[in-house]
Design a protein around this motif. Structure first.
Motif, PDB file in Angstrom:
ATOM      1  N   MET A  99     -55.424  47.956 101.089  1.00 38.33           N
ATOM      2  CA  MET A  99     -54.642  48.972 100.374  1.00 38.33           C
ATOM      3  C   MET A  99     -53.291  48.422  99.945  1.00 38.33           C
ATOM      4  SD  MET A  99     -55.405  52.678 102.134  1.00 38.33           S
ATOM      5  CE  MET A  99     -54.394  52.342 103.572  1.00 38.33           C
ATOM      6  N   LEU A 100     -52.634  47.678 100.827  1.00 41.67           N
ATOM      7  CA  LEU A 100     -51.335  47.101 100.484  1.00 41.67           C
ATOM      8  C   LEU A 100     -51.476  46.168  99.280  1.00 41.67           C
ATOM      9  CD1 LEU A 100     -48.319  46.735 101.220  1.00 41.67           C
ATOM     10  CD2 LEU A 100     -49.020  44.860 102.742  1.00 41.67           C
ATOM     11  N   HIS A 101     -52.517  45.380  99.261  1.00 37.69           N
ATOM     12  CA  HIS A 101     -52.770  44.486  98.126  1.00 37.69           C
ATOM     13  C   HIS A 101     -52.911  45.297  96.841  1.00 37.69           C
ATOM     14  CE1 HIS A 101     -54.829  41.652  95.475  1.00 37.69           C
ATOM     15  NE2 HIS A 101     -54.564  40.670  96.321  1.00 37.69           N
ATOM     16  N   GLU A 102     -53.717  46.349  96.892  1.00 41.24           N
ATOM     17  CA  GLU A 102     -53.889  47.196  95.710  1.00 41.24           C
ATOM     18  C   GLU A 102     -52.572  47.765  95.220  1.00 41.24           C
ATOM     19  OE1 GLU A 102     -57.713  49.725  95.276  1.00 41.24           O
ATOM     20  OE2 GLU A 102     -57.188  49.779  97.395  1.00 41.24           O
ATOM     21  N   LEU A 103     -51.738  48.212  96.155  1.00 46.04           N
ATOM     22  CA  LEU A 103     -50.529  48.945  95.795  1.00 46.04           C
ATOM     23  C   LEU A 103     -49.413  48.035  95.287  1.00 46.04           C
ATOM     24  CD1 LEU A 103     -50.500  51.465  98.795  1.00 46.04           C
ATOM     25  CD2 LEU A 103     -51.051  51.966  96.407  1.00 46.04           C
TER      26      LEU A 103
ATOM     27  N   LYS B 117     -42.796  35.585  98.167  1.00 45.09           N
ATOM     28  CA  LYS B 117     -43.357  34.832  99.289  1.00 45.09           C
ATOM     29  C   LYS B 117     -43.466  35.642 100.584  1.00 45.09           C
ATOM     30  CE  LYS B 117     -42.202  30.162  97.690  1.00 45.09           C
ATOM     31  NZ  LYS B 117     -41.446  28.905  97.993  1.00 45.09           N
ATOM     32  N   PRO B 118     -42.451  36.420 100.970  1.00 46.61           N
ATOM     33  CA  PRO B 118     -42.578  37.169 102.231  1.00 46.61           C
ATOM     34  C   PRO B 118     -43.775  38.116 102.234  1.00 46.61           C
ATOM     35  CG  PRO B 118     -40.296  37.146 101.499  1.00 46.61           C
ATOM     36  CD  PRO B 118     -41.112  36.612 100.371  1.00 46.61           C
ATOM     37  N   LEU B 119     -43.968  38.836 101.136  1.00 42.84           N
ATOM     38  CA  LEU B 119     -45.071  39.789 101.072  1.00 42.84           C
ATOM     39  C   LEU B 119     -46.412  39.071 100.924  1.00 42.84           C
ATOM     40  CD1 LEU B 119     -45.517  42.764 101.293  1.00 42.84           C
ATOM     41  CD2 LEU B 119     -45.138  43.003  98.844  1.00 42.84           C
ATOM     42  N   ILE B 120     -46.414  37.952 100.220  1.00 41.91           N
ATOM     43  CA  ILE B 120     -47.641  37.158 100.115  1.00 41.91           C
ATOM     44  C   ILE B 120     -48.079  36.704 101.506  1.00 41.91           C
ATOM     45  CG2 ILE B 120     -48.580  34.945  99.334  1.00 41.91           C
ATOM     46  CD1 ILE B 120     -46.956  35.275  96.770  1.00 41.91           C
ATOM     47  N   SER B 121     -47.120  36.253 102.313  1.00 41.33           N
ATOM     48  CA  SER B 121     -47.435  35.807 103.670  1.00 41.33           C
ATOM     49  C   SER B 121     -48.027  36.939 104.509  1.00 41.33           C
ATOM     50  CB  SER B 121     -46.167  35.268 104.336  1.00 41.33           C
ATOM     51  OG  SER B 121     -46.416  34.895 105.675  1.00 41.33           O
ATOM     52  N   ILE B 122     -47.475  38.150 104.361  1.00 39.34           N
ATOM     53  CA  ILE B 122     -47.986  39.314 105.096  1.00 39.34           C
ATOM     54  C   ILE B 122     -49.413  39.628 104.669  1.00 39.34           C
ATOM     55  CG2 ILE B 122     -47.705  41.806 105.413  1.00 39.34           C
ATOM     56  CD1 ILE B 122     -44.657  41.321 105.154  1.00 39.34           C
ATOM     57  N   LEU B 123     -49.667  39.597 103.362  1.00 34.96           N
ATOM     58  CA  LEU B 123     -51.003  39.895 102.857  1.00 34.96           C
ATOM     59  C   LEU B 123     -52.024  38.848 103.304  1.00 34.96           C
ATOM     60  CD1 LEU B 123     -50.070  41.044  99.247  1.00 34.96           C
ATOM     61  CD2 LEU B 123     -51.215  42.446 100.979  1.00 34.96           C
ATOM     62  N   GLN B 124     -51.625  37.596 103.297  1.00 32.39           N
ATOM     63  CA  GLN B 124     -52.546  36.539 103.707  1.00 32.39           C
ATOM     64  C   GLN B 124     -52.955  36.697 105.161  1.00 32.39           C
ATOM     65  OE1 GLN B 124     -50.139  33.150 102.585  1.00 32.39           O
ATOM     66  NE2 GLN B 124     -51.304  32.809 100.695  1.00 32.39           N
ATOM     67  N   ARG B 125     -52.016  37.087 106.006  1.00 33.54           N
ATOM     68  CA  ARG B 125     -52.355  37.288 107.416  1.00 33.54           C
ATOM     69  C   ARG B 125     -53.189  38.554 107.604  1.00 33.54           C
ATOM     70  NH1 ARG B 125     -48.341  37.675 112.726  1.00 33.54           N
ATOM     71  NH2 ARG B 125     -50.059  37.793 114.240  1.00 33.54           N
ATOM     72  N   ALA B 126     -52.824  39.627 106.896  1.00 34.22           N
ATOM     73  CA  ALA B 126     -53.560  40.878 107.029  1.00 34.22           C
ATOM     74  C   ALA B 126     -55.010  40.734 106.589  1.00 34.22           C
ATOM     75  CB  ALA B 126     -52.878  41.970 106.211  1.00 34.22           C
ATOM     76  N   LEU B 127     -55.252  39.847 105.620  1.00 35.38           N
ATOM     77  CA  LEU B 127     -56.591  39.682 105.059  1.00 35.38           C
ATOM     78  C   LEU B 127     -57.220  38.355 105.474  1.00 35.38           C
ATOM     79  CD1 LEU B 127     -55.908  41.168 101.509  1.00 35.38           C
ATOM     80  CD2 LEU B 127     -57.058  42.259 103.444  1.00 35.38           C
ATOM     81  N   SER B 128     -56.847  37.888 106.635  1.00 38.92           N
ATOM     82  CA  SER B 128     -57.473  36.680 107.165  1.00 38.92           C
ATOM     83  C   SER B 128     -58.829  37.037 107.774  1.00 38.92           C
ATOM     84  CB  SER B 128     -56.594  36.048 108.245  1.00 38.92           C
ATOM     85  OG  SER B 128     -57.298  35.012 108.910  1.00 38.92           O
ATOM     86  N   PRO B 129     -59.881  36.312 107.412  1.00 38.02           N
ATOM     87  CA  PRO B 129     -61.192  36.585 108.020  1.00 38.02           C
ATOM     88  C   PRO B 129     -61.259  36.178 109.481  1.00 38.02           C
ATOM     89  CG  PRO B 129     -61.307  34.632 106.650  1.00 38.02           C
ATOM     90  CD  PRO B 129     -59.931  35.211 106.448  1.00 38.02           C
ATOM     91  N   ASP B 130     -60.303  35.378 109.920  1.00 37.62           N
ATOM     92  CA  ASP B 130     -60.246  34.894 111.304  1.00 37.62           C
ATOM     93  C   ASP B 130     -59.479  35.905 112.153  1.00 37.62           C
ATOM     94  OD1 ASP B 130     -60.000  33.591 113.693  1.00 37.62           O
ATOM     95  OD2 ASP B 130     -59.150  31.753 112.872  1.00 37.62           O
ATOM     96  N   LEU B 131     -60.165  36.510 113.111  1.00 40.06           N
ATOM     97  CA  LEU B 131     -59.522  37.522 113.954  1.00 40.06           C
ATOM     98  C   LEU B 131     -58.363  36.953 114.760  1.00 40.06           C
ATOM     99  CD1 LEU B 131     -62.659  39.473 115.212  1.00 40.06           C
ATOM    100  CD2 LEU B 131     -60.775  40.409 113.871  1.00 40.06           C
ATOM    101  N   LYS B 132     -58.390  35.662 115.020  1.00 45.19           N
ATOM    102  CA  LYS B 132     -57.302  35.050 115.774  1.00 45.19           C
ATOM    103  C   LYS B 132     -56.023  34.958 114.947  1.00 45.19           C
ATOM    104  CE  LYS B 132     -60.428  32.238 118.615  1.00 45.19           C
ATOM    105  NZ  LYS B 132     -60.840  30.852 118.973  1.00 45.19           N
ATOM    106  N   THR B 133     -56.169  34.970 113.642  1.00 50.47           N
ATOM    107  CA  THR B 133     -55.021  34.861 112.742  1.00 50.47           C
ATOM    108  C   THR B 133     -54.531  36.226 112.272  1.00 50.47           C
ATOM    109  OG1 THR B 133     -55.901  32.751 111.950  1.00 50.47           O
ATOM    110  CG2 THR B 133     -54.205  33.799 110.598  1.00 50.47           C
ATOM    111  N   ARG B 134     -55.447  37.166 112.091  1.00 44.64           N
ATOM    112  CA  ARG B 134     -55.111  38.486 111.559  1.00 44.64           C
ATOM    113  C   ARG B 134     -54.211  39.267 112.522  1.00 44.64           C
ATOM    114  NH1 ARG B 134     -60.146  42.028 110.803  1.00 44.64           N
ATOM    115  NH2 ARG B 134     -60.915  40.005 110.078  1.00 44.64           N
ATOM    116  N   PHE B 135     -53.469  40.233 111.973  1.00 43.54           N
ATOM    117  CA  PHE B 135     -52.686  41.129 112.816  1.00 43.54           C
ATOM    118  C   PHE B 135     -53.613  41.823 113.805  1.00 43.54           C
ATOM    119  CE2 PHE B 135     -50.095  41.218 108.813  1.00 43.54           C
ATOM    120  CZ  PHE B 135     -48.973  40.574 109.328  1.00 43.54           C
ATOM    121  N   ARG B 136     -53.175  41.890 115.075  1.00 45.99           N
ATOM    122  CA  ARG B 136     -54.027  42.486 116.112  1.00 45.99           C
ATOM    123  C   ARG B 136     -53.660  43.921 116.421  1.00 45.99           C
ATOM    124  NH1 ARG B 136     -52.599  38.044 120.418  1.00 45.99           N
ATOM    125  NH2 ARG B 136     -50.634  38.412 119.323  1.00 45.99           N
TER     126      ARG B 136
END
Length: 322
Positions: free
Chosen positions: A228-232, A266-285
């Motif tokens: 949703m954040l990506h869309e918005l 860049k700050p928001l790109i970094s947030i989106l990349q982590r939020a949409l990481s397929p790796d559960l170890k990298t994604r926000f928990r």
């Protein structure tokens, strides 16, 4: 203990901007005014009742369809009875009238986020980035509570919403943002939700692990917030393309190749990349882990919306939606 309900395709409590008029009729103490949404298991109406002070009360009245599983409908009512948070759609009561179970919920005048996004697209106006960040922060508040919810005796439920998407994010008339529709919520401690191995929710917002039918965690809901954040803030869905088949969407979810334009920053790109990481170890928990950098970004860039700004913006949006 009953907690949960089958998947639904309905915009439960939200603002009747696309309501279908139906003949007024009485349902218990409620007078039905218009249809707000419907799905395979239930239909939702705008209804009115008179409260103890003699004031007219408008509600979103969710009625179980004849032939649906009554136990599943009762599960959702039980779950809503355990939850109470400003950013969650609230239940006023539940019961049975004319042999049909119902759930009366607060009626939210502003409609749902999906409608608001569509209105911006039709008018060729970009969704304000600050409002998009604000909406996602409010949804994260809701999820922080939802994921930590307990029974009345304090036993953790370990809930996962499983269906976070714009059609389930609603706006109150005063600008409040609320997450609703708990019909496919799952728990690792209570037997609720769809059977193990069965994905539930809107396809384009499913996490990679949901598409594989794996056990879910709060990270699955946070993935959906990331979509949703990506869309918005970017302006388009990261995985859904015109003409794409379900199989193609699933493939892009499981192996995301994000290409986020530089204008996002860049700050928001970094947030989106982590939020949409397929790796559960990298994604926000946790919701807090996600909200921290997003809130910091909003403060540092001056896009954090106030309640007054939300009310003004929502008023303008309602005129666009009409």
């Amino acid at each position: 203990m009953h907690i949960g309900s089958p998947a639904m395709d309905t915009r439960t409590p939200g603002g009747g901007m696309k309501a279908v008029e139906v003949p007024s009729r009485r349902f218990g103490k409620y007078i039905v005014r218009s249809r707000l949404g419907q799905g395979g298991q239930a239909e939702v109406f705008l209804a009115e009742a008179v409260d103890a002070n003699g004031e007219v009360l408008r509600v979103a009245l969710k009625l179980m369809r004849p032939g649906s599983a009554e136990e599943k409908f009762a599960d959702e009512a039980d779950l809503m009875g355990l939850l109470s948070h400003p950013n969650l759609v609230g239940m006023l009561e539940h019961g049975v009238a004319f042999n049909r179970p119902y759930i009366a919920m607060e009626f939210l005048l502003g409609g749902d986020l999906g409608e608001v996004m569509a209105a911006h697209r039709r008018s060729m106006q970009p969704f304000p980035a600050g409002m998009g960040v604000h909406v996602c922060l409010e949804v994260l508040k809701a999820l922080a509570y939802f994921h930590r919810a307990t029974t009345k005796t304090g036993t953790p439920l370990d809930l996962v919403h499983s269906d976070v998407n714009p059609a389930n994010v609603f706006f109150a008339g005063d600008g409040e943002v609320k997450l609703g529709d708990f019909g496919v919520a799952s728990s690792s401690h209570v037997d609720i939700g769809p059977p193990q191995g069965m994905a539930a929710g809107k396809l384009s917002y499913l996490s990679p692990e949901q598409t594989r039918g794996e056990r879910l965690s709060p990270a699955s809901d946070l993935w959906a917030v990331g979509v949703m954040l990506h869309e918005l803030v970017v302006g388009y869905h990261p995985f859904q393309r015109d003409g794409a088949s379900d199989e193609q969407i699933i493939a892009s979810i499981r192996n995301p190749k994000l290409s986020i334009p530089d204008y996002v920053g860049k700050p928001l790109i970094s947030i989106l990349q982590r939020a949409l990481s397929p790796d559960l170890k990298t994604r926000f928990r946790t919701a807090g882990e996600f909200a921290g950098p997003l809130y910091g970004y909003a403060l540092d860039t001056g896009v954090l919306a106030t309640r007054a700004q939300m009310r003004e913006w929502l008023g303008n949006v309602l005129e666009i939606v009409g």
